[in-house]
Design an enzyme around this catalytic site. Structure first.
Site, PDB file in Angstrom:
ATOM      1  N   HIS A  39      12.270  27.718 -30.150  1.00 49.05           N
ATOM      2  CA  HIS A  39      12.913  26.427 -30.415  1.00 49.05           C
ATOM      3  C   HIS A  39      13.364  26.357 -31.873  1.00 49.05           C
ATOM      4  O   HIS A  39      12.572  26.543 -32.793  1.00 49.05           O
ATOM      5  CB  HIS A  39      11.927  25.298 -30.120  1.00 49.05           C
ATOM      6  N   ASP A  41      14.829  23.928 -34.536  1.00 44.18           N
ATOM      7  CA  ASP A  41      15.142  22.560 -34.958  1.00 44.18           C
ATOM      8  C   ASP A  41      16.139  22.602 -36.102  1.00 44.18           C
ATOM      9  O   ASP A  41      15.808  23.040 -37.210  1.00 44.18           O
ATOM     10  CB  ASP A  41      13.871  21.835 -35.400  1.00 44.18           C
ATOM     11  N   PHE A 149      10.203  14.947 -37.663  1.00 44.99           N
ATOM     12  CA  PHE A 149       9.011  15.496 -38.295  1.00 44.99           C
ATOM     13  C   PHE A 149       7.982  15.889 -37.240  1.00 44.99           C
ATOM     14  O   PHE A 149       7.841  15.208 -36.218  1.00 44.99           O
ATOM     15  CB  PHE A 149       8.379  14.475 -39.252  1.00 44.99           C
ATOM     16  N   ASP A 176       9.662  16.954 -25.900  1.00 46.97           N
ATOM     17  CA  ASP A 176       9.559  17.420 -27.283  1.00 46.97           C
ATOM     18  C   ASP A 176       8.892  16.344 -28.124  1.00 46.97           C
ATOM     19  O   ASP A 176       9.430  15.247 -28.274  1.00 46.97           O
ATOM     20  CB  ASP A 176      10.964  17.721 -27.812  1.00 46.97           C
ATOM     21  N   GLY A 177       7.702  16.665 -28.651  1.00 38.35           N
ATOM     22  CA  GLY A 177       7.019  15.754 -29.553  1.00 38.35           C
ATOM     23  C   GLY A 177       5.561  15.569 -29.204  1.00 38.35           C
ATOM     24  O   GLY A 177       5.239  15.048 -28.143  1.00 38.35           O
TER      25      GLY A 177
END
Length: 227
Positions: A39, A41, A149, A176-177
């Protein structure tokens, strides 16, 4: 529709969470345990208040791994900025619905590279915002935290969003998270097909923990309710 994942539940390892000096060791573990995606970012400091993984990082990383990339563009005007990156056939590429007036241009660009087109939606974005685009997508990345973040707490209402989305479409659902072991179980049971994993799961502790962390993450994703 889910055939290109080649697994019942896919892990996308967050490279933003990998200490730069330990990159080789992490890549070796990801290869050994068949992690499905890396992944990436991509943040521009405008759409989110953070900067991460400039365009050269994926290009330099590519020769050192066989694992395809899962690009996550947290940028304004992704239809322009995606052109800066070495997107290749078989990659996943997602961009935020909230970041552009031209989502169809983004989808066309992604597909022109032979990649799989995903859309990201923030926790506060309703699912009906996808109506005009969902038919052209390969998947949807449901953000379970506000983007920008690592280390945030999962917003509980996003679990219901995953359940509702699963009832609406057979497209791939990514989450995601704060994908801890417990939250991976929960999103899997809600209908997700893959999760972005970072410091809450596979990158917990140090590089010496990576193999056991991957095993625990795989166990958590087996869609079984533990007592």
């Amino acid at each position: 529709m889910r055939s290109f994942l080649n697994s019942e539940f896919a892990i996308s390892a967050s490279m933003m969470c990998v200490p730069i000096l330990d990159t080789k060791a992490y890549l070796e573990a990801f290869e050994k345990f068949n992690i499905e995606y890396l992944h990436m970012d991509i943040m521009d400091g405008e759409f989110v208040q953070n900067l991460s993984l400039a365009k050269d990082y994926p290009r330099f990383l590519r020769p050192h791994t066989r694992i395809p990339f899962d690009y996550h563009f947290m940028v304004l005007r992704p239809e322009e900025k995606m052109k800066w990156f070495d997107i290749q056939e078989g990659d996943i590429v997602s961009f935020h619905l909230e970041s552009t007036y031209h989502p169809h241009r983004c989808v066309d660009l992604i597909k022109s590279r032979g990649a799989h087109a995903f859309i990201d939606i923030n926790p506060g974005t309703p699912l009906n915002a996808l109506d005009a685009l969902i038919g052209e997508l390969d998947g949807v990345n449901v953000m379970t935290v506000d983007p920008g973040f690592p280390g945030l707490t999962m917003i509980e209402s996003t679990l219901d969003k995953v359940k509702k989305l699963r009832s609406m479409t057979d497209k791939i659902i990514e989450t995601d998270g704060n994908m801890s072991y417990e939250n991976i179980r929960r999103v899997r049971e809600a209908g997700a097909d893959m999760a972005v994993c970072g410091t809450s799961a596979i990158m917990r502790g140090s590089v010496s923990d990576i193999e056991s962390n991957i095993i625990k993450t795989r166990e958590a994703s087996k869609n079984e309710i533990r007592k």
